[in-house]
Every structure is written in C-alpha cells, then in structure tokens.
Design a protein around this motif. Structure first.
Motif, mmCIF file in Angstrom:
data_model
loop_
_atom_site.group_PDB
_atom_site.id
_atom_site.type_symbol
_atom_site.label_atom_id
_atom_site.label_comp_id
_atom_site.label_asym_id
_atom_site.label_seq_id
_atom_site.Cartn_x
_atom_site.Cartn_y
_atom_site.Cartn_z
ATOM 1 N N PHE A 25 0.837 -1.199 0.000
ATOM 2 C CA PHE A 25 0.000 0.000 0.000
ATOM 3 C C PHE A 25 0.873 1.251 0.000
ATOM 4 O O PHE A 25 0.625 2.198 -0.754
ATOM 5 C CB PHE A 25 -0.923 0.010 1.222
ATOM 6 C CG PHE A 25 -1.710 1.275 1.378
ATOM 7 C CD1 PHE A 25 -2.869 1.474 0.652
ATOM 8 C CD2 PHE A 25 -1.290 2.271 2.246
ATOM 9 C CE1 PHE A 25 -3.605 2.649 0.788
ATOM 10 C CE2 PHE A 25 -2.007 3.444 2.386
ATOM 11 C CZ PHE A 25 -3.166 3.632 1.651
ATOM 12 N N ALA A 29 -0.025 2.999 -3.431
ATOM 13 C CA ALA A 29 -1.208 3.855 -3.280
ATOM 14 C C ALA A 29 -0.903 5.302 -3.642
ATOM 15 O O ALA A 29 0.216 5.789 -3.471
ATOM 16 C CB ALA A 29 -1.730 3.782 -1.853
ATOM 17 N N SER A 30 -1.920 5.991 -4.127
ATOM 18 C CA SER A 30 -1.779 7.410 -4.432
ATOM 19 C C SER A 30 -2.485 8.211 -3.340
ATOM 20 O O SER A 30 -3.558 8.756 -3.540
ATOM 21 C CB SER A 30 -2.341 7.723 -5.820
ATOM 22 O OG SER A 30 -3.694 7.341 -5.887
ATOM 23 N N VAL A 31 -1.844 8.232 -2.182
ATOM 24 C CA VAL A 31 -2.344 8.996 -1.030
ATOM 25 C C VAL A 31 -1.224 9.923 -0.569
ATOM 26 O O VAL A 31 -0.110 9.892 -1.090
ATOM 27 C CB VAL A 31 -2.790 8.067 0.127
ATOM 28 C CG1 VAL A 31 -3.999 7.244 -0.273
ATOM 29 C CG2 VAL A 31 -1.665 7.171 0.576
ATOM 30 N N TRP A 35 0.623 9.202 4.967
ATOM 31 C CA TRP A 35 -0.013 7.890 5.080
ATOM 32 C C TRP A 35 0.876 6.793 4.521
ATOM 33 O O TRP A 35 0.888 5.672 5.015
ATOM 34 C CB TRP A 35 -1.373 7.881 4.394
ATOM 35 C CG TRP A 35 -2.364 8.724 5.131
ATOM 36 C CD1 TRP A 35 -2.950 9.866 4.697
ATOM 37 C CD2 TRP A 35 -2.845 8.501 6.459
ATOM 38 N NE1 TRP A 35 -3.776 10.371 5.675
ATOM 39 C CE2 TRP A 35 -3.727 9.552 6.773
ATOM 40 C CE3 TRP A 35 -2.615 7.528 7.427
ATOM 41 C CZ2 TRP A 35 -4.375 9.648 7.990
ATOM 42 C CZ3 TRP A 35 -3.268 7.620 8.645
ATOM 43 C CH2 TRP A 35 -4.126 8.670 8.919
ATOM 44 N N LYS A 36 1.646 7.111 3.491
ATOM 45 C CA LYS A 36 2.586 6.137 2.942
ATOM 46 C C LYS A 36 3.665 5.797 3.969
ATOM 47 O O LYS A 36 4.021 4.634 4.149
ATOM 48 C CB LYS A 36 3.231 6.666 1.664
ATOM 49 C CG LYS A 36 2.302 6.696 0.488
ATOM 50 C CD LYS A 36 3.035 7.131 -0.754
ATOM 51 C CE LYS A 36 2.116 7.058 -1.952
ATOM 52 N NZ LYS A 36 2.843 7.086 -3.202
#
Length: 70
Positions: A25, A29-31, A35-36
């Motif tokens: 994730f 993920a593209s956050v 959060w990464k």
C-alpha cells in the motif's frame, strides 16, 4: 535480560500478510506521503515482530500467542 518469544502460529502468519499488504500500500497507493510513511513503518514493524517472534506490545499487554513447549 532474555527476550521470551510471544508471537507464534496464526499470529505470525497474519503479521506477515498484513505487513506485506501495508508495505505494498505504501509503495503503490496514491495517497498523501504521511499515510505512505505510516503504512510503511507499521508494515515493517509487523514483519520484524513476525520474524523475530517477539512483540513488545504483546508483552506489555500480557499476550502470548506462542504455544508453550512441554
């Protein structure tokens, strides 16, 4: 001071799966970067505790999922 293993069996397997999923994730993920980073760190800690067989949080809470050998 000896570290007594407290992670075993199903707990270890679930930690490995969740750790890999969180790291994936974090990479895919593209956050937000925050959060990464959080997902990557939590995933890494889960993998480390699974491989070492000891979790400090389990120890603090008095949880032991490893079978005791007779």
């Amino acid at each position: 001071m000896a570290i007594t293993p407290n992670v075993g069996g199903l707990d270890k397997t679930l930690r490995i799966i969740a750790g890999i999923a969180l790291i994936a994730f974090a990479v895919l993920a593209s956050v937000d970067n925050v959060w990464k980073i959080v997902a990557g760190l939590v995933g890494a800690v889960m993998l480390i505790t699974a491989m070492v067989g000891f979790c400090p949080l389990n120890s603090l809470l008095g949880i032991n999922t490893r079978r005791h050998e007779a």
